[in-house]
Design a protein around this motif. Structure first.
Motif, mmCIF file in Angstrom:
data_model
loop_
_atom_site.group_PDB
_atom_site.id
_atom_site.type_symbol
_atom_site.label_atom_id
_atom_site.label_comp_id
_atom_site.label_asym_id
_atom_site.label_seq_id
_atom_site.Cartn_x
_atom_site.Cartn_y
_atom_site.Cartn_z
ATOM 1 N N SER A 1 0.828 -1.203 0.000
ATOM 2 C CA SER A 1 0.000 0.000 0.000
ATOM 3 C C SER A 1 0.871 1.264 0.000
ATOM 4 C CB SER A 1 -0.924 -0.020 1.212
ATOM 5 O OG SER A 1 -1.679 1.164 1.281
ATOM 6 N N LEU A 2 1.892 1.279 0.844
ATOM 7 C CA LEU A 2 2.785 2.440 0.881
ATOM 8 C C LEU A 2 3.499 2.609 -0.454
ATOM 9 C CD1 LEU A 2 4.197 4.798 2.275
ATOM 10 C CD2 LEU A 2 5.807 3.150 3.269
ATOM 11 N N LEU A 3 4.009 1.527 -1.011
ATOM 12 C CA LEU A 3 4.694 1.627 -2.301
ATOM 13 C C LEU A 3 3.739 2.122 -3.385
ATOM 14 C CD1 LEU A 3 6.825 -1.640 -2.165
ATOM 15 C CD2 LEU A 3 7.682 0.723 -2.050
ATOM 16 N N SER A 4 2.504 1.662 -3.349
ATOM 17 C CA SER A 4 1.510 2.110 -4.331
ATOM 18 C C SER A 4 1.193 3.594 -4.154
ATOM 19 C CB SER A 4 0.233 1.280 -4.223
ATOM 20 O OG SER A 4 0.487 -0.053 -4.602
ATOM 21 N N ARG A 5 1.054 4.030 -2.903
ATOM 22 C CA ARG A 5 0.795 5.464 -2.652
ATOM 23 C C ARG A 5 1.946 6.328 -3.142
ATOM 24 N NH1 ARG A 5 -0.852 3.555 2.359
ATOM 25 N NH2 ARG A 5 0.905 4.541 3.434
ATOM 26 N N LYS A 6 3.159 5.772 -3.101
ATOM 27 C CA LYS A 6 4.343 6.488 -3.586
ATOM 28 C C LYS A 6 4.486 6.365 -5.103
ATOM 29 C CE LYS A 6 6.053 7.779 0.416
ATOM 30 N NZ LYS A 6 6.355 9.178 0.728
ATOM 31 N N LYS A 7 3.544 5.678 -5.728
ATOM 32 C CA LYS A 7 3.559 5.448 -7.177
ATOM 33 C C LYS A 7 4.834 4.709 -7.614
ATOM 34 C CE LYS A 7 0.062 8.641 -8.250
ATOM 35 N NZ LYS A 7 -0.846 8.237 -7.207
ATOM 36 N N ALA A 8 5.316 3.831 -6.742
ATOM 37 C CA ALA A 8 6.509 3.036 -7.042
ATOM 38 C C ALA A 8 6.089 1.731 -7.696
ATOM 39 C CB ALA A 8 7.280 2.759 -5.758
ATOM 40 N N GLU A 9 6.654 1.455 -8.843
ATOM 41 C CA GLU A 9 6.413 0.172 -9.483
ATOM 42 C C GLU A 9 7.254 -0.865 -8.750
ATOM 43 O OE1 GLU A 9 6.928 0.101 -13.695
ATOM 44 O OE2 GLU A 9 5.994 2.066 -13.936
ATOM 45 N N PHE A 10 6.669 -2.036 -8.518
ATOM 46 C CA PHE A 10 7.421 -3.072 -7.835
ATOM 47 C C PHE A 10 7.068 -4.428 -8.408
ATOM 48 C CE2 PHE A 10 3.618 -2.140 -5.328
ATOM 49 C CZ PHE A 10 3.064 -3.390 -5.108
ATOM 50 N N THR A 11 8.014 -5.343 -8.260
ATOM 51 C CA THR A 11 7.801 -6.733 -8.628
ATOM 52 C C THR A 11 7.488 -7.480 -7.351
ATOM 53 O OG1 THR A 11 9.354 -6.567 -10.469
ATOM 54 C CG2 THR A 11 8.838 -8.782 -9.669
ATOM 55 N N GLU A 12 6.349 -8.172 -7.341
ATOM 56 C CA GLU A 12 5.943 -8.933 -6.173
ATOM 57 C C GLU A 12 6.219 -10.414 -6.407
ATOM 58 O OE1 GLU A 12 2.005 -9.847 -3.419
ATOM 59 O OE2 GLU A 12 1.817 -8.542 -5.160
ATOM 60 N N PHE A 13 6.849 -11.036 -5.418
ATOM 61 C CA PHE A 13 7.102 -12.469 -5.435
ATOM 62 C C PHE A 13 6.212 -13.088 -4.357
ATOM 63 C CE2 PHE A 13 10.970 -10.435 -6.960
ATOM 64 C CZ PHE A 13 11.179 -11.110 -8.152
ATOM 65 N N ASP A 14 5.016 -13.524 -4.765
ATOM 66 C CA ASP A 14 4.032 -14.123 -3.852
ATOM 67 C C ASP A 14 4.322 -15.608 -3.761
ATOM 68 O OD1 ASP A 14 1.796 -15.283 -2.655
ATOM 69 O OD2 ASP A 14 0.369 -14.014 -3.733
ATOM 70 N N ILE A 15 4.708 -16.070 -2.566
ATOM 71 C CA ILE A 15 5.103 -17.475 -2.429
ATOM 72 C C ILE A 15 3.961 -18.446 -2.679
ATOM 73 C CG2 ILE A 15 7.031 -16.936 -0.907
ATOM 74 C CD1 ILE A 15 5.111 -18.415 1.256
ATOM 75 N N ALA A 16 2.708 -17.965 -2.645
ATOM 76 C CA ALA A 16 1.581 -18.851 -2.978
ATOM 77 C C ALA A 16 1.597 -19.204 -4.459
ATOM 78 C CB ALA A 16 0.259 -18.190 -2.602
ATOM 79 N N LYS A 17 2.140 -18.319 -5.271
ATOM 80 C CA LYS A 17 2.203 -18.567 -6.719
ATOM 81 C C LYS A 17 3.406 -19.425 -7.090
ATOM 82 C CE LYS A 17 -0.280 -14.364 -7.801
ATOM 83 N NZ LYS A 17 -0.205 -12.999 -8.267
ATOM 84 N N ASP A 18 4.501 -19.288 -6.326
ATOM 85 C CA ASP A 18 5.701 -20.082 -6.588
ATOM 86 C C ASP A 18 6.436 -20.284 -5.267
ATOM 87 O OD1 ASP A 18 8.134 -21.199 -7.296
ATOM 88 O OD2 ASP A 18 8.413 -19.909 -9.036
ATOM 89 N N PRO A 19 6.252 -21.442 -4.636
ATOM 90 C CA PRO A 19 6.873 -21.688 -3.333
ATOM 91 C C PRO A 19 8.401 -21.595 -3.329
ATOM 92 C CG PRO A 19 5.165 -23.310 -3.768
ATOM 93 C CD PRO A 19 5.354 -22.523 -5.040
ATOM 94 N N SER A 20 9.042 -21.751 -4.480
ATOM 95 C CA SER A 20 10.509 -21.660 -4.523
ATOM 96 C C SER A 20 10.989 -20.242 -4.195
ATOM 97 C CB SER A 20 11.044 -22.095 -5.887
ATOM 98 O OG SER A 20 10.746 -21.133 -6.888
#
Length: 91
Positions: free
Chosen positions: A21-40
């Motif tokens: 949420s903070l990164l989005s409010r700062k309009k910062a693009e980010f890459t998210e690594f959600d472990i539910a999508k790839d446990p590795s």
């Protein structure tokens, strides 16, 4: 090419949501690594941050920020905007 801000997350993590949420409010693009999508990605995060690291773990450029509390701390200290601007200028 990946974005200069990377965040490792897990489902149901309030700290993960707050950091994104903070990164989005700062309009910062980010890459998210959600472990539910790839446990590795969990092991990748531990390899980068050290075993025992909690979620989320955040990198801005080559700098390991740490977790949500550290991210908000940088914002309170007035340092986050500069860090985000510097990686945006590079990418």
């Amino acid at each position: 090419m990946s974005t200069a801000v990377e965040i490792y997350t897990r489902p149901g993590c309030g700290y993960c949501s707050a950091a994104k949420s903070l990164l989005s409010r700062k309009k910062a693009e980010f890459t998210e690594f959600d472990i539910a999508k790839d446990p590795s990605w969990r092991q990748e995060m531990y390899d980068r941050a050290g075993s025992g690291a909690t979620f989320p773990q955040i990198w801005i450029g080559e700098t390991h920020v740490g977790g949500c509390d550290e991210l908000y701390g940088l914002d309170r200290e007035g340092k986050l905007d500069g860090m985000l601007a510097s990686v945006k200028a590079i990418s």
